[in-house]
Write an enzyme that holds these catalytic residues in place. Sequence first.
Site, PDB file in Angstrom:
ATOM      1  N   ARG A  72     -16.994  -7.750  -5.104  1.00  0.00           N
ATOM      2  CA  ARG A  72     -15.933  -6.846  -5.500  1.00  0.00           C
ATOM      3  C   ARG A  72     -16.211  -6.012  -6.621  1.00  0.00           C
ATOM      4  O   ARG A  72     -16.228  -4.598  -6.532  1.00  0.00           O
ATOM      5  CB  ARG A  72     -14.671  -7.485  -5.495  1.00  0.00           C
ATOM      6  CG  ARG A  72     -13.669  -8.116  -4.130  1.00  0.00           C
ATOM      7  CD  ARG A  72     -13.108  -9.195  -4.540  1.00  0.00           C
ATOM      8  NE  ARG A  72     -11.747  -8.806  -5.233  1.00  0.00           N
ATOM      9  CZ  ARG A  72     -10.989  -9.688  -5.870  1.00  0.00           C
ATOM     10  NH1 ARG A  72     -11.572 -10.999  -6.102  1.00  0.00           N
ATOM     11  NH2 ARG A  72     -10.090  -9.473  -6.617  1.00  0.00           N
ATOM     12  N   LYS A  86      -4.502  -4.108 -13.720  1.00  0.00           N
ATOM     13  CA  LYS A  86      -3.951  -2.930 -13.109  1.00  0.00           C
ATOM     14  C   LYS A  86      -2.321  -3.541 -12.611  1.00  0.00           C
ATOM     15  O   LYS A  86      -1.629  -2.884 -12.799  1.00  0.00           O
ATOM     16  CB  LYS A  86      -4.527  -2.518 -11.685  1.00  0.00           C
ATOM     17  CG  LYS A  86      -5.873  -1.739 -12.259  1.00  0.00           C
ATOM     18  CD  LYS A  86      -6.614  -0.939 -10.932  1.00  0.00           C
ATOM     19  CE  LYS A  86      -6.984  -2.178  -9.609  1.00  0.00           C
ATOM     20  NZ  LYS A  86      -7.902  -3.046 -10.130  1.00  0.00           N
ATOM     21  N   ARG A  88      -5.431 -16.343  -3.943  1.00  0.00           N
ATOM     22  CA  ARG A  88      -6.033 -15.501  -3.005  1.00  0.00           C
ATOM     23  C   ARG A  88      -7.555 -15.956  -2.786  1.00  0.00           C
ATOM     24  O   ARG A  88      -8.240 -16.206  -3.660  1.00  0.00           O
ATOM     25  CB  ARG A  88      -6.216 -14.280  -4.041  1.00  0.00           C
ATOM     26  CG  ARG A  88      -4.821 -13.377  -4.122  1.00  0.00           C
ATOM     27  CD  ARG A  88      -5.148 -12.273  -4.883  1.00  0.00           C
ATOM     28  NE  ARG A  88      -6.219 -11.291  -4.431  1.00  0.00           N
ATOM     29  CZ  ARG A  88      -6.376 -10.123  -5.197  1.00  0.00           C
ATOM     30  NH1 ARG A  88      -5.416  -9.756  -5.978  1.00  0.00           N
ATOM     31  NH2 ARG A  88      -7.351  -9.350  -5.026  1.00  0.00           N
ATOM     32  N   ARG A 112      -9.662   4.250  -3.801  1.00  0.00           N
ATOM     33  CA  ARG A 112     -11.017   3.417  -4.067  1.00  0.00           C
ATOM     34  C   ARG A 112     -12.209   4.366  -3.622  1.00  0.00           C
ATOM     35  O   ARG A 112     -13.401   3.765  -3.938  1.00  0.00           O
ATOM     36  CB  ARG A 112     -10.969   2.111  -3.632  1.00  0.00           C
ATOM     37  CG  ARG A 112     -10.165   1.013  -4.331  1.00  0.00           C
ATOM     38  CD  ARG A 112     -10.293  -0.194  -3.560  1.00  0.00           C
ATOM     39  NE  ARG A 112     -10.230  -1.323  -4.172  1.00  0.00           N
ATOM     40  CZ  ARG A 112      -9.399  -2.242  -4.579  1.00  0.00           C
ATOM     41  NH1 ARG A 112      -8.024  -1.722  -4.332  1.00  0.00           N
ATOM     42  NH2 ARG A 112      -9.324  -3.258  -5.329  1.00  0.00           N
TER      43      ARG A 112
HETATM   44  P1  AMP Z   1      -6.510  -5.280  -4.968  1.00  0.00           P
HETATM   45  O1  AMP Z   1      -5.468  -6.433  -4.639  1.00  0.00           O
HETATM   46  O2  AMP Z   1      -6.393  -4.277  -5.208  1.00  0.00           O
HETATM   47  O3  AMP Z   1      -7.663  -6.286  -5.625  1.00  0.00           O
HETATM   48  O4  AMP Z   1      -7.353  -5.584  -3.271  1.00  0.00           O
HETATM   49  C1  AMP Z   1      -7.597  -6.615  -2.746  1.00  0.00           C
HETATM   50  C2  AMP Z   1      -8.774  -6.375  -1.499  1.00  0.00           C
HETATM   51  O5  AMP Z   1      -7.953  -5.311  -0.604  1.00  0.00           O
HETATM   52  C3  AMP Z   1      -9.913  -5.369  -1.702  1.00  0.00           C
HETATM   53  O6  AMP Z   1     -11.080  -6.211  -2.227  1.00  0.00           O
HETATM   54  C4  AMP Z   1     -10.162  -4.478  -0.503  1.00  0.00           C
HETATM   55  O7  AMP Z   1     -10.641  -5.550   0.412  1.00  0.00           O
HETATM   56  C5  AMP Z   1      -8.629  -4.282  -0.167  1.00  0.00           C
HETATM   57  N1  AMP Z   1      -7.953  -3.057  -0.553  1.00  0.00           N
HETATM   58  C6  AMP Z   1      -7.026  -2.768  -1.386  1.00  0.00           C
HETATM   59  N2  AMP Z   1      -6.960  -1.526  -1.739  1.00  0.00           N
HETATM   60  C7  AMP Z   1      -7.576  -0.808  -0.909  1.00  0.00           C
HETATM   61  C8  AMP Z   1      -8.075   0.625  -0.604  1.00  0.00           C
HETATM   62  N3  AMP Z   1      -7.586   1.430  -1.467  1.00  0.00           N
HETATM   63  N4  AMP Z   1      -9.155   1.035  -0.003  1.00  0.00           N
HETATM   64  C9  AMP Z   1     -10.023  -0.135   0.724  1.00  0.00           C
HETATM   65  N5  AMP Z   1      -9.622  -1.407   0.665  1.00  0.00           N
HETATM   66  C10 AMP Z   1      -8.564  -2.042  -0.174  1.00  0.00           C
END
Ligand code: AMP
Length: 191
Positions: free
Chosen positions: A146, A14, A134, A89
């Site tokens: 996740r 993404k 990360r 999400r």
């Molecule tokens: P990402 O960078 O999109 O993989 O997001 C990393 C982490 O941030 C996720 O595993 C969640 O803990 C949190 N996170 C990111 N976007 C959201 C969202 N829309 N709703 C809830 N948690 C989020």
Amino acid sequence: MINIVIFGPPGAGKGTQSEKILEKYSLVHISTGDLFRANIKGETELGLKAKSFMDKGELVPDSVTIDMLRAKVNENPHANGFIFDGFPRTTPQAQALDALLDSLNTSISVCLSLQVPDEELVVRLINRGKTSGRADDADEGVIRNRLAVYMRETAPLKDFYKQQNKLEEIHGVGTIDEIFGRLCTAIDKHA
Ligand code: AMP
């Protein structure tokens, strides 16, 4: 305005594809994951709240996430459109996004859903963890959580966008440019 949701499990590409799309279509990129990480780095109150959830691979609560997203959209009143990456999400997040865009007299144009097999995702995330710094990429247990959270809470949103005739399922395996080409074809159908 073109407003795009880029959708898919962690590791689907993404972020990578968002960078290419925003350049081609002149969109504002909103990645909730990036926003949370910036807040953690800046040691803000929001970052502190988010960190405990993120480290476990759990979702940050909707109220916190939706408020942050709304503020970011409102910071960009002259945007040509947005690409939402990692948001929504959950169903309440998708409903809040529709309501927010409606209040701005616009709407989601298309939801691009990247499809990648689970085992490929795990390999990609473990590899990313070697350089991304990360915490949530560094532990296979957190990665698998996740993916489970994605299947349980997020994947059902495909139906939300399907019912609105906005869902485009895209094969997410191939070169970056091949996948980008597929995404552009799908965007242009809805632009
Ligand atoms: P990402 O960078 O999109 O993989 O997001 C990393 C982490 O941030 C996720 O595993 C969640 O803990 C949190 N996170 C990111 N976007 C959201 C969202 N829309 N709703 C809830 N948690 C989020």
